[in-house]
Design an enzyme around this catalytic site. Structure first.
Site, short mmCIF file in Angstrom:
data_model
loop_
_atom_site.label_atom_id
_atom_site.label_comp_id
_atom_site.label_asym_id
_atom_site.label_seq_id
_atom_site.Cartn_x
_atom_site.Cartn_y
_atom_site.Cartn_z
N GLU A 258 36.91 2.24 22.49
CA GLU A 258 35.58 2.33 21.91
C GLU A 258 35.46 3.51 20.95
O GLU A 258 34.50 4.28 21.00
CB GLU A 258 34.52 2.42 23.01
CG GLU A 258 34.56 1.23 23.95
CD GLU A 258 33.42 1.16 24.94
OE1 GLU A 258 32.97 2.21 25.42
OE2 GLU A 258 32.97 0.03 25.23
N ASP B 49 33.90 -5.25 32.40
CA ASP B 49 33.12 -4.02 32.32
C ASP B 49 31.95 -4.03 33.30
O ASP B 49 30.81 -4.19 32.88
CB ASP B 49 32.60 -3.84 30.88
CG ASP B 49 31.95 -2.49 30.68
OD1 ASP B 49 32.08 -1.62 31.56
OD2 ASP B 49 31.30 -2.30 29.63
N GLU C 217 24.41 0.06 35.48
CA GLU C 217 24.29 -0.28 34.06
C GLU C 217 23.95 -1.74 33.82
O GLU C 217 23.04 -2.05 33.05
CB GLU C 217 25.60 0.08 33.35
CG GLU C 217 25.63 -0.34 31.89
CD GLU C 217 26.93 0.01 31.19
OE1 GLU C 217 27.81 0.64 31.82
OE2 GLU C 217 27.06 -0.35 30.01
#
Ligand code: GCW
Length: 696
Positions: A306, A380, A408
């Site tokens: 990323e 993820d 998240e």
């Protein structure tokens, strides 16, 4: 008289003040059953401890606080056993009595952090001994004893022998230097960098106590998307001040390192790991760190992921990158945790295959103080993923699991989702790497491959909110993470019961209601968001449904890349005819998962792309099954809210109302997930929607 005594017990213990959630599972409220309380008082009538160390002082302080709250009296602390009911705490090194008990063997078995708690006699006195080879071990033993009292267990006769199954039990904080937290939902960072090192918030000690009480022994203080500034001298001074407060509680600090630091801070023209000047810079930096923090744990690195810098920027491998840092910290006993969360800068045909492809060939090429840190699943932190195929496939490289405590993708600090069942699914998953029974837990604890180092990391959900985690039930996930890190064999139910007793009390209806809410909550969340193996139906901040998300920046940040819905059907074909991600798993998993008839329904659309009229084992069509799951999930969220309302007046009002507000929101969100997602997919399926879906 009696009344007075009772009053003073409750006033001392905190019933008098409102419950903010700040005290977590260490509330230490009075044991209500008077017979039990009296028996505890007899079993803990004095404390005998050598307390000339910071950890010893922490132990005494915790026992005082705990017993005063629980029993309404704080037993005297002395250096010798003078009566029945003494609790003797120590190590063979600091207590001649313990040295003389002949417990060398079991103490050695318990190891450096393990402990024994035994009812025995010393001289003519009946005593309880908490013994370990180290101060840290005795601290854990003391928290264990307090937990027995908090959960109403008998204190005699005791024959406890505990040792942690994993050596490193870390919290990873994704905290930025400006006080924000990436994926943090409970207020700003606990580390107040601006006032450090001069002032350390007293709350840090409470953070340390909470962690020590569940065996967490390390904290990575800063975000893996790391700012190189955290390695400057001025930030290292601040880190050293935090380390000083955490140390007595057995917690080491670690830092995330930005791979570019030799350039950003050292002014070097390169950060190439094979450049001698770069290696020297890291060595010097390590020397500087260890001068300030002699027990510094080491570095955590997110590289070439990323947009983060990394060794591949210089044509080098992850192993080259990890090794240069590993060599720098090795002389000081430090480690490097190198993350395997990578995916290609060019979008892959199937992103979930990437980490395996990059890391498996590097097995055996890392220094022995490197651990590779692998997220639970290959994508993820989704509500459900199969385990990462890396587990078991790097026999010569110790692998740590990275779990995400902060929710998240699981409703953040708004939804009640108890994560232990999800983590158990991972830990108990059979990789078949060395035949049946090769569970992920056995990979992690080193028993499968003989790893010298073992560990696990959890991305923290803590922040400066009064109750630490935003949602009062977020505390359960912090708690459960620590307990599973200590012993992956514990059950989700057993952990929930401990936590509920300590956090909400022991009334049977309170316990059973909360237990059933917690245990069903993860599956309920999966049902109303991403059932049947669906994943990544989000966008934006990863909270709300966004199945239409077609992120223009990268296809694999979108939702449509993953669900692939069209008029024919839905799902990602990862079979041998598709991306063959299934081929990264061992037999018989790959055959089982490759066939939709034998693939567990929970992972069906993860591995398969199927027509809307595909019939599941139960005979219902895929479309109807989706409708059922979304409906069941939304109903389940409403039911949780209802169940909670039955506890009005049975738990304190302040937390009751706070949780109720969150559950209301959750129920509304769950309905919105159902409505939006089913309507969206219905455009493709053209199959009937359930009754009249209300407009959101
Ligand atoms: O889960 C994703 C998050 C990013 C995070 C990244 C990672 C720290 O959306 O916020 O960055 O993973 O784990 O590196």
């Amino acid at each position: 008289m009696c009344l007075l005594a009772a009053l003073s017990v409750s006033a001392l213990a905190g019933y008098a003040h409102a419950e903010t959630g700040h005290d977590l599972w260490l509330r230490y409220v009075p044991v209500e059953d008077s017979a039990l309380r009296a028996s505890y008082r007899r079993s803990v009538s004095s404390v005998v401890i050598q307390r000339d160390s910071p950890t010893g002082r922490a132990i005494v302080a915790e026992l005082r606080r705990g017993l005063l709250g629980l029993l309404g009296t704080s037993p005297p602390v002395s250096q010798r056993i003078a009566s029945d009911g003494a609790v003797l705490i120590g190590t063979p090194a600091n207590s001649p009595v313990i040295a003389g008990l002949g417990w060398a063997k079991p103490l050695a078995r318990a190891g450096d952090e393990g402990f024994l708690i035994r009812s025995t006699t010393v001289g003519k006195h009946a005593v309880t001994v908490i013994a370990s080879q180290s101060d840290r071990g005795t601290l854990y033993g003391v928290f264990h004893l307090l937990r027995l009292v908090q959960t109403g267990k008998p204190l005699a006769p005791l024959a406890v022998e505990e040792r942690p199954r994993l050596a490193l039990r870390l919290l990873d904080h994704w905290d930025n230097l400006d006080g924000t937290i990436e994926r943090g939902y409970a207020g700003p960072s606990l580390w107040n960098w601006a006032e450090l090192p001069g002032r350390v918030d007293p709350r840090i000690e409470d953070y340390a106590r909470a962690n020590a009480s569940i065996g967490i022994n390390g904290a990575v203080l800063n975000n893996v998307n790391a700012n190189a500034q955290s390695l400057t001298s001025s930030y290292l001074d601040k880190t050293a001040a935090l380390a000083q407060v955490l140390r007595p509680y057995g917690i080491r600090v670690y830092l995330s390192a930005n791979f570019n630091a030799p350039r950003a801070l050292g002014g070097l023209p390169t950060a190439d790991p094979l450049d001698p000047a770069v290696a020297r810079w890291w060595r010097d930096k390590a020397t500087e760190i260890y001068r300030l923090i002699p027990d510094f744990g080491g570095f955590l690195v997110k590289a070439n992921s990323e947009g983060q810098p990394g060794p591949q920027d210089y044509g080098r491998t992850h192993a080259d990158g990890a090794n240069v840092l590993a060599d720098a910290v090795a002389p000081h006993g430090g480690i490097v945790m190198w993350r395997a969360f990578v995916y290609s800068a060019e979008v892959d045909v199937d992103r979930v295959k990437r980490a395996y492809l990059e890391f498996v060939p590097l097995d055996g090429r890392f220094r022995d103080n490197v651990m590779v840190q692998v997220k639970n699943g290959p994508l993820d932190f989704q509500p459900r993923e199969p385990f990462s195929p890396l587990f078991g496939e790097m026999p010569r490289t110790p692998l740590m699991a990275e779990l995400q405590i902060t929710q998240e993708y699981l409703g953040q600090a708004t939804h009640l989702v108890y994560l232990a069942p999800m983590w158990k699914e991972l830990l108990d998953a059979d990789t078949y790497v060395a035949g049946p029974g090769s569970t992920v837990a056995k990979v992690l604890d080193g028993s499968l491959h003989g790893y010298r180092r073992t560990g696990i990391a959890g991305v923290a959900n803590t922040g400066r909110d009064v109750n630490w985690t935003g949602h009062d039930f977020g505390q359960a996930n912090w708690y459960a993470y620590g307990r599973l890190a200590w012993n992956p064999d514990l059950s989700a139910t057993g952990i929930a019961d401990e936590w509920i007793g300590m956090t909400w009390g022991h009334a049977p209806d309170v316990t059973s209601t909360i237990r059933s809410m917690m245990l069903g909550s993860r599956e309920t969340y999966v049902d109303y968001t991403m059932p049947l193996g669906l994943h990544h139906l989000i966008g934006g901040d990863h909270y709300a449904p966004m199945p239409e998300n077609a992120d223009p920046r990268r296809a694999d940040w979108s939702a449509i890349y993953y669900h692939r819905a069209d008029a024919w059907g839905i799902g990602f074909d990862r079979t041998i005819r598709g991306s063959n991600a299934v081929g990264q798993y061992r037999s018989p998993l790959r055959e089982r998962w490759n066939d939709p008839a034998t693939c567990p329904e929970t992972l069906l659309l993860w591995f398969h792309r199927l027509p809307w009229d595909y019939r599941l084992a139960s005979g219902v069509t895929l479309w109807d099954a989706l409708v059922r799951h979304y409906t069941k999930g939304a109903d389940g969220a409403r039911l949780m809210e209802f169940r909670w309302t039955t506890l009005r007046g049975k738990v304190d009002d302040e937390r009751y109302e706070a949780v109720l507000g969150k559950l209301r929101q959750q129920a509304a969100d769950a309905a919105a997930w159902r409505n939006k997602t089913l309507r969206y997919f219905q455009q493709f399926s053209q199959r009937p929607l359930p009754g009249q879906l209300p407009k959101d």
